[in-house]
Design a protein around this motif. Structure first.
Motif, mmCIF file in Angstrom:
data_model
loop_
_atom_site.group_PDB
_atom_site.id
_atom_site.type_symbol
_atom_site.label_atom_id
_atom_site.label_comp_id
_atom_site.label_asym_id
_atom_site.label_seq_id
_atom_site.Cartn_x
_atom_site.Cartn_y
_atom_site.Cartn_z
ATOM 1 N N LEU A 143 3.762 11.884 -15.316
ATOM 2 C CA LEU A 143 4.081 12.653 -14.119
ATOM 3 C C LEU A 143 3.832 14.145 -14.304
ATOM 4 N N PRO B 55 14.184 6.871 -8.860
ATOM 5 C CA PRO B 55 13.943 7.853 -7.786
ATOM 6 C C PRO B 55 14.824 9.090 -7.954
ATOM 7 N N GLN B 56 14.247 10.238 -7.696
ATOM 8 C CA GLN B 56 14.975 11.506 -7.793
ATOM 9 C C GLN B 56 15.153 12.079 -6.395
ATOM 10 N N GLY C 28 14.185 8.513 -3.432
ATOM 11 C CA GLY C 28 13.404 9.687 -3.775
ATOM 12 C C GLY C 28 12.224 9.874 -2.844
ATOM 13 N N ALA C 29 11.401 10.847 -3.167
ATOM 14 C CA ALA C 29 10.227 11.152 -2.348
ATOM 15 C C ALA C 29 9.230 10.011 -2.409
ATOM 16 N N THR C 30 8.672 9.670 -1.277
ATOM 17 C CA THR C 30 7.610 8.662 -1.251
ATOM 18 C C THR C 30 6.358 9.180 -1.933
ATOM 19 N N PRO D 288 5.523 11.785 -4.726
ATOM 20 C CA PRO D 288 5.852 12.785 -5.746
ATOM 21 C C PRO D 288 4.807 13.883 -5.855
ATOM 22 N N ASP D 289 3.530 13.545 -5.612
ATOM 23 C CA ASP D 289 2.478 14.548 -5.460
ATOM 24 C C ASP D 289 1.431 13.978 -4.518
ATOM 25 N N THR E 3 -0.023 10.615 -5.747
ATOM 26 C CA THR E 3 0.915 9.660 -6.337
ATOM 27 C C THR E 3 1.847 9.168 -5.245
ATOM 28 N N ALA F 243 5.174 6.427 -4.442
ATOM 29 C CA ALA F 243 6.244 5.610 -5.019
ATOM 30 C C ALA F 243 6.608 4.495 -4.040
#
Length: 423
Positions: free
Chosen positions: A178, A204-205, A305-307, A309-310, A313, A315
């Motif tokens: 990551l 997940p954050q 968390g965010a679907t 992350p960047d 990417t 999730a």
């Protein structure tokens, strides 16, 4: 960096025609879609990190949609060849009708070793009101099925082995991966990719709720079983669920939610004493209940968390959210993540040198409603029904009664739990 030979691989090419996929993404079929080694600047076009049920389901769907499935990799560990599951193993998964149709569509639905659910009985301990959800009312052959985790994963891994997807047997270093865009770091080396999908192995954050409950799981034998019936009973300490078990018509998979200290006591107490507590919580509708398998305990928390992350990417599944087990929605939501991601990626797979960021952003937007509605339902139900406020307890009972009397309301909620909200 691992180098992948592309000799002899055929790539699609277009003639400048503008196309659109069912989700509404527009793309130019001529953009960088020529058969040349220049387009293979990465080891893979897409890498799925995690070989659990959700990651495998996504891989199999992409194998059906991608012009060149060999440019897709699944990274994780296969199941041990000689592992066995003992009779009455409590590790069972509840897959709803929509998930069953998805797995059947990728030839990964177990034909044996499952117990179907035709009726779900929902009640509240000590209060009036109950609701019955029946497959016949929703015009489906069954509401869902209970299958051992081992059976589900073996069937999926066998289907992966028959597909052209690359199954890389490795452990992923999530922290290092990551930190670097478009790179997967494993104990077997590192791999570059255009799109990275996180399906499990990463917590997940973002949003977190500690329910201050632990789930006790085991298997119970019923003296008077009802074939095809599942039960969700709300008690003052938390939900008590009994699901038909694939190991026998008189066996039921138990998930019993309690405060941590009570859950620990239930797991440690003698079997006869445990049986009395279970009987008191559930009632006598299925005769005497007796535990037949060891009891395990796990903490209950919500993580979301965010679907994305960047920009490259995405999730899905447990890497995107983990839910309270009420109504058994966790894996089913993850499989819907996989199904929708596969469809949204379909046009991009034909031209993988195109920037995937707009496609992934569109996916995140289309998943929002189903994801947050399911999170909301599974978050609110156990907290509301565990209230000590007598007025609210009676209101919950009346709510169950009202649902049973007004089929449209009940069927609307049941349909969402069966197949989610589709856009």
């Amino acid at each position: 960096m691992r180098n992948i030979s592309t000799t002899g691989r055929k790539k699609p090419f277009g003639f400048g025609i503008i196309k659109a996929d069912p989700a509404g993404i527009r793309y130019n079929a001529s953009t960088l879609c020529f058969d040349s080694n220049a387009m293979h600047a990465t080891d893979y076009d897409l890498v799925i990190c995690g070989a659990g049920p959700v990651g495998c389901a996504l891989a199999l769907q992409l194998a059906q949609l991608a012009p060149d499935p060999s440019r897709i990799a699944l990274i994780g560990r296969p199941m041990p060849e000689h592992s066995t599951v003992t009779p009455g193993d409590p590790r069972a998964l509840a897959l709803n009708h929509g998930s069953a149709m998805l797995l059947k569509g990728v030839q990964a639905w177990p034909e044996t070793g499952l117990a179907t659910m035709e009726t779900v009985h929902v009640s509240q301990q000590g209060r009036l009101g109950r609701a019955l959800i029946e497959a016949s009312e929703l015009q489906v052959p069954f509401l869902g099925a209970v299958i051992r985790y081992d059976t589900v994963l073996r069937t999926l891994h066998a289907a992966i082995a028959r597909s052209p997807i690359h199954f890389l047997h490795a452990d992923i270093d999530a922290t290092k991966s990551l930190q670097q865009a478009n790179l997967i770091v494993t104990d077997q080396g590192q791999f570059s990719t255009r799109v990275r999908v996180l399906s499990d192995g990463v917590r997940p954050q973002g949003m977190h709720r500690n329910y201050k409950q632990h789930g006790v799981i085991s298997t119970l034998r019923s003296q008077l079983p009802k074939k095809g019936w599942a039960y969700e009973r709300f008690t003052k300490n938390g939900p008590f669920a009994l699901l038909p078990h694939p190991d026998g018509d008189d066996l039921f998979a138990l998930v019993w939610c309690n405060p941590p200290e009570i859950a620990a006591n239930l797991a440690a107490m003698p079997e006869e004493e445990f049986n009395r507590h279970a009987q008191a919580a559930f009632g006598s509708r299925m005769g005497n209940l007796s535990v037949v398998e060891k009891r395990s305990v796990f903490p209950l928390s919500l993580y979301a968390g965010a679907t994305l992350p960047d920009h490259h990417t995405v999730a899905i599944g447990n890497a995107a959210q983990t839910l309270h087990p009420v109504a058994g929605q966790g894996l089913n939501l993850g499989l819907r993540d996989a199904a929708q991601l596969a469809q949204v990626l379909r046009p991009w797979l034909a031209c993988p040198t195109n920037d995937a960021a707009p496609v992934l952003a569109h996916y995140a937007n289309t998943r929002r409603q189903d994801r947050w509605l399911t999170l909301g339902v599974t978050d609110i139900l156990p907290r509301v029904f565990s209230t000590t406020n007598p007025l609210l307890q009676h209101a919950c009972g009346l709510g169950l009664l009202g649902m049973d009397l007004f089929a449209a309301t009940k069927n609307s909620l049941a349909t969402h739990l069966l197949q989610g909200t589709r856009i």
